[in-house]
Write an enzyme that holds these catalytic residues in place. Structure first.
Site, mmCIF file in Angstrom:
data_model
loop_
_atom_site.group_PDB
_atom_site.id
_atom_site.type_symbol
_atom_site.label_atom_id
_atom_site.label_comp_id
_atom_site.label_asym_id
_atom_site.label_seq_id
_atom_site.Cartn_x
_atom_site.Cartn_y
_atom_site.Cartn_z
ATOM 1 N N GLU A 198 42.327 48.270 36.949
ATOM 2 C CA GLU A 198 42.145 47.088 37.783
ATOM 3 C C GLU A 198 42.763 47.286 39.170
ATOM 4 O O GLU A 198 42.164 46.901 40.180
ATOM 5 C CB GLU A 198 42.767 45.859 37.099
ATOM 6 C CG GLU A 198 42.012 45.367 35.889
ATOM 7 C CD GLU A 198 40.628 44.827 36.238
ATOM 8 O OE1 GLU A 198 40.441 44.300 37.355
ATOM 9 O OE2 GLU A 198 39.727 44.954 35.389
ATOM 10 N N TYR A 255 43.994 37.158 39.718
ATOM 11 C CA TYR A 255 42.766 37.803 39.232
ATOM 12 C C TYR A 255 43.090 38.978 38.308
ATOM 13 O O TYR A 255 42.544 39.097 37.208
ATOM 14 C CB TYR A 255 41.905 38.290 40.401
ATOM 15 C CG TYR A 255 40.715 39.073 39.920
ATOM 16 C CD1 TYR A 255 39.548 38.420 39.531
ATOM 17 C CD2 TYR A 255 40.768 40.462 39.799
ATOM 18 C CE1 TYR A 255 38.462 39.139 39.043
ATOM 19 C CE2 TYR A 255 39.692 41.186 39.312
ATOM 20 C CZ TYR A 255 38.541 40.521 38.941
ATOM 21 O OH TYR A 255 37.480 41.224 38.442
ATOM 22 N N ASP A 315 35.095 36.398 40.408
ATOM 23 C CA ASP A 315 35.187 37.304 41.541
ATOM 24 C C ASP A 315 33.926 37.156 42.387
ATOM 25 O O ASP A 315 33.115 36.252 42.170
ATOM 26 C CB ASP A 315 35.401 38.753 41.074
ATOM 27 C CG ASP A 315 34.195 39.325 40.332
ATOM 28 O OD1 ASP A 315 33.210 38.583 40.092
ATOM 29 O OD2 ASP A 315 34.229 40.522 39.988
#
Length: 307
Positions: free
Chosen positions: A48, A133, A151
């Site tokens: 990520e 996020y 997103d």
């Protein structure tokens, strides 16, 4: 009208069918990325952080190389930070402070939590450099315990498919209403995949066999506009590029004087010019603020080194 009912008005009446269509489409065929084959929170966090503003195909080799070198959070925590930053720079993974934060997060897991990972977005957000996020993504993909991911891809899908207004709060509500309870791992992967392969900036509805065509407002009307997305600044010639060059050079040299460093990072460096000492000091100041570089005065001559 409650927030939940406001969200529900944006969706087709048969939400179950919408959910089932997307999950079946994803499970039948999707892009293969190695981090989709693991539930290890460390491996997922690395993916990520690397994927932020970097094309996924470019991340694959870097992710594998990183885990070959530091296969666990404990291995990363025990590494020299300069080596981690140098790896980041060598693989062109963007802002070097991400490497610093990832290294610090590994130390938090290892030294402060005895190797135990938080399992929900709130707990994961306490790790260094892990924003909402990323925390939600790790909670979803490692523990199947996240909220609906929102997103750029997801916003574009919801905007086109269900005519959702371009409003962050509304996107959040609709995304949450649409996600099946307790299915964040498969759902968030699936809806991001939909935005990545079928509903990109140039949609490929039929070619990608989009599972939402029968409900999709854009497909029905032919209006495939989408929320504006800021253009990512060009890397070539950017301050980010030169910061990366500085870190790479200082990783190979114990220390460097200001002018020696300047001449090595750009051919048109002139001490008193537009791209001279003042410009270079600004770059070093940014890196110092990120905890990556220190600059000391020695006999009136600035000397830079990695921290």
């Amino acid at each position: 009208m409650t927030e939940q009912s406001e969200a529900a008005t944006q969706l087709p009446a048969d939400v179950d069918a919408v959910q089932q269509a997307l999950v079946e489409w994803y499970e039948d065929d999707h892009r293969s990325f190695p981090w989709r084959e693991t539930e290890d929170p460390y491996e997922i966090l690395v993916s990520e952080v690397m994927s932020q503003q970097t094309q996924l195909n470019r991340v694959v080799d870097a992710w594998r190389d990183f885990l070959d070198r530091w296969p666990t959070a404990a291995d990363l925590a025990g590494a020299d930070r300069a080596d981690v930053v140098a790896f980041w720079t060598d693989h062109s993974l963007g802002y070097n402070n991400r490497a610093k934060y990832l290294h610090e997060a590994a130390r938090q897991i290892t030294d402060e939590r005895g190797g135990e990972w938080p399992r929900d977005p709130e707990g994961l957000s306490e790790l260094m450099g892990v924003g909402p996020y990323t925390a939600n993504a790790v909670a979803s993909f490692a523990f199947d315990n996240g909220d609906a991911v929102v997103d750029t891809n997801v916003k574009r899908v919801l905007y086109r498919a269900f005519d959702v207004p371009d409003d962050d709060d509304t996107f959040e509500r609709v995304a949450s209403e649409l996600m099946p309870a307790g299915s964040s791992r498969v759902w968030n992967n699936a809806i991001m995949e939909l935005g990545g392969v079928a509903c990109g900036k140039t949609p490929d509805c039929d070619g990608a066999a989009c599972p939402w065509r029968e409900w999709c407002h854009a497909y029905r009307t032919g209006d495939f506009t989408a929320p504006d997305v800021p253009e990512q600044p060009s890397f070539e010639g950017s301050r980010r590029q030169f910061r990366g060059r500085i870190v790479r050079l200082l990783g190979d040299n114990e220390e460097m004087t200001l002018d020696t460093l300047g001449h090595r990072i750009r051919v048109d460096y002139t001490p008193d010019g537009d791209h001279g000492r003042e410009w270079l000091r600004g770059l070093l100041s940014d890196l110092a603020d990120d905890g990556l570089v220190s600059v000391d005065e020695r006999d009136g001559n600035p000397v830079a080194r990695l921290r």
